[in-house]
Design a protein around this motif. Structure first.
Motif, mmCIF file in Angstrom:
data_model
loop_
_atom_site.group_PDB
_atom_site.id
_atom_site.type_symbol
_atom_site.label_atom_id
_atom_site.label_comp_id
_atom_site.label_asym_id
_atom_site.label_seq_id
_atom_site.Cartn_x
_atom_site.Cartn_y
_atom_site.Cartn_z
ATOM 1 N N ASP A 18 0.893 -1.240 0.000
ATOM 2 C CA ASP A 18 -0.031 -0.018 0.016
ATOM 3 C C ASP A 18 0.809 1.203 -0.045
ATOM 4 O O ASP A 18 0.749 2.325 -0.710
ATOM 5 C CB ASP A 18 -0.904 -0.138 1.191
ATOM 6 N N ALA A 19 1.951 1.291 0.813
ATOM 7 C CA ALA A 19 2.885 2.442 0.973
ATOM 8 C C ALA A 19 3.560 2.458 -0.556
ATOM 9 O O ALA A 19 4.045 3.669 -0.779
ATOM 10 C CB ALA A 19 3.791 2.085 2.185
ATOM 11 N N LEU A 20 3.871 1.567 -1.294
ATOM 12 C CA LEU A 20 4.386 1.647 -2.255
ATOM 13 C C LEU A 20 3.719 1.808 -3.680
ATOM 14 O O LEU A 20 4.059 2.061 -4.902
ATOM 15 C CB LEU A 20 5.214 0.393 -2.747
ATOM 16 N N GLY A 21 2.368 2.044 -3.496
ATOM 17 C CA GLY A 21 1.321 2.596 -4.286
ATOM 18 C C GLY A 21 0.487 1.513 -4.916
ATOM 19 O O GLY A 21 -0.303 1.862 -6.046
ATOM 20 N N ILE A 22 0.399 0.444 -4.435
ATOM 21 C CA ILE A 22 -0.568 -0.669 -5.041
ATOM 22 C C ILE A 22 -2.155 -0.053 -4.593
ATOM 23 O O ILE A 22 -2.261 0.307 -3.565
ATOM 24 C CB ILE A 22 -0.170 -1.990 -4.493
ATOM 25 N N ASP A 23 -2.745 -0.202 -5.786
ATOM 26 C CA ASP A 23 -4.237 0.289 -5.416
ATOM 27 C C ASP A 23 -5.174 -0.214 -6.408
ATOM 28 O O ASP A 23 -5.660 0.450 -7.330
ATOM 29 C CB ASP A 23 -4.286 1.931 -5.917
ATOM 30 N N THR A 24 -5.616 -1.674 -6.204
ATOM 31 C CA THR A 24 -6.484 -2.445 -6.970
ATOM 32 C C THR A 24 -7.447 -3.042 -5.985
ATOM 33 O O THR A 24 -7.365 -3.077 -4.754
ATOM 34 C CB THR A 24 -5.568 -3.399 -7.746
ATOM 35 N N TYR A 25 -8.565 -3.002 -6.693
ATOM 36 C CA TYR A 25 -9.914 -3.359 -5.958
ATOM 37 C C TYR A 25 -9.650 -4.881 -5.126
ATOM 38 O O TYR A 25 -9.856 -5.420 -3.881
ATOM 39 C CB TYR A 25 -10.920 -3.674 -6.585
ATOM 40 N N ASP A 26 -8.876 -5.826 -5.858
ATOM 41 C CA ASP A 26 -8.601 -7.100 -5.233
ATOM 42 C C ASP A 26 -7.535 -7.272 -4.325
ATOM 43 O O ASP A 26 -7.608 -8.007 -3.293
ATOM 44 C CB ASP A 26 -8.157 -8.321 -6.593
ATOM 45 N N PHE A 27 -6.584 -6.415 -4.344
ATOM 46 C CA PHE A 27 -5.727 -5.914 -3.196
ATOM 47 C C PHE A 27 -6.287 -5.384 -1.851
ATOM 48 O O PHE A 27 -6.239 -6.285 -0.950
ATOM 49 C CB PHE A 27 -4.650 -4.991 -3.741
ATOM 50 N N TYR A 28 -7.395 -4.651 -2.228
ATOM 51 C CA TYR A 28 -8.029 -4.258 -0.775
ATOM 52 C C TYR A 28 -8.974 -5.203 -0.455
ATOM 53 O O TYR A 28 -9.104 -5.612 0.893
ATOM 54 C CB TYR A 28 -8.896 -2.914 -1.362
ATOM 55 N N ALA A 29 -9.596 -6.183 -1.310
ATOM 56 C CA ALA A 29 -10.755 -6.791 -0.768
ATOM 57 C C ALA A 29 -10.170 -7.972 0.010
ATOM 58 O O ALA A 29 -10.459 -8.606 0.907
ATOM 59 C CB ALA A 29 -11.528 -7.690 -2.142
#
Length: 235
Positions: free
Chosen positions: A127-138
């Motif tokens: 998250d700190a490195l910029g990952i921002d996808t729906y499946d990542f958060y789910a």
């Protein structure tokens, strides 16, 4: 396109044309759908079933035996050898700790393996490195809930829906978490606002039964958990 409004526990996302997320992504690597990437590596055979089954621990010394290679980790996943994949990702990240995609992939694999507490640091790093996808958060929400951080799970699920509002499995899980926290009105609005958007597009409402159960105070397991949580707090 229609869905059974009583089937509010569907595993597959309900994808509707014109309902893609509109939130601007963070700056970071070009990472598309991480879960699809994982399942693409696993394939439809033993690898997928091993990830779904999960809940086993790495054997002693597995981390030391890991090969610091993304391709090796992917081969392990294809072969259904989840400990090997985890060890290879960990070994790789020891050398390249700032690789956002590797952190995210390892986090998701650990979640699928039931190793939720161990997954959380990798979610935070990705998250700190910029990952921002729906499946990542789910998937992050799954591990946060499993480790008792219901508030964090709620936030992560909201972030997933902010990107792709049409994920009915995420929306239903989020509603259950809101009920557990005593936020039934918010849960009902979450479900009914989605159903209104379906009706506006000529589709059948999806969450009619679930919203009605929550409104009537019969939220099933989620409501029972809320009552249990309240009893513990009162004690």
């Amino acid at each position: 396109m229609s869905a059974d409004p009583t089937d509010d526990g569907a595993d597959a996302p309900l994808t509707l044309q014109g309902m893609s997320g509109g939130r601007r992504r963070k700056r970071g690597p070009d990472v598309t759908v991480l879960v699809i990437s994982v399942l693409g590596v696993l394939g439809a055979g033993a690898g997928y079933m091993a990830l779904k089954k999960g809940a086993h621990a790495l054997p002693a010394g597995a981390v030391a035996k890991g090969v610091p290679s993304i391709s090796q980790a992917e081969r392990c996943l294809r072969n259904g050898n989840i400990p090997c994949a985890e060890a290879s990702y960990i070994a790789y990240l020891k050398q390249y700790p700032e690789d956002a995609r590797a952190n995210a992939m390892l986090a998701i694999v650990l979640t699928g393996d039931g190793r939720h507490k161990e997954a959380l640091p990798y979610y935070r790093k990705a998250d700190a490195l910029g990952i921002d996808t729906y499946d990542f958060y789910a998937n992050q929400a799954r591990s946060l809930e499993a480790t008792g951080d219901v508030d964090g799970a709620i936030k992560a699920n909201y972030r997933a829906l902010d990107i792709v509002p049409s994920l009915v499995d995420v929306r239903g899980s989020l509603a259950d978490l809101l009920v557990r926290k005593g936020r039934a009105d918010e849960a009902i609005n979450l479900l009914e606002s989605f159903d209104r958007s379906l009706e506006d597009q000529g589709h059948t409402p999806y969450f009619t039964a679930k919203a009605a159960r929550i409104r009537a105070g019969r939220g099933g397991a989620a409501a029972q958990q809320a009552a249990a949580d309240a009893a513990v707090t009162a004690a």
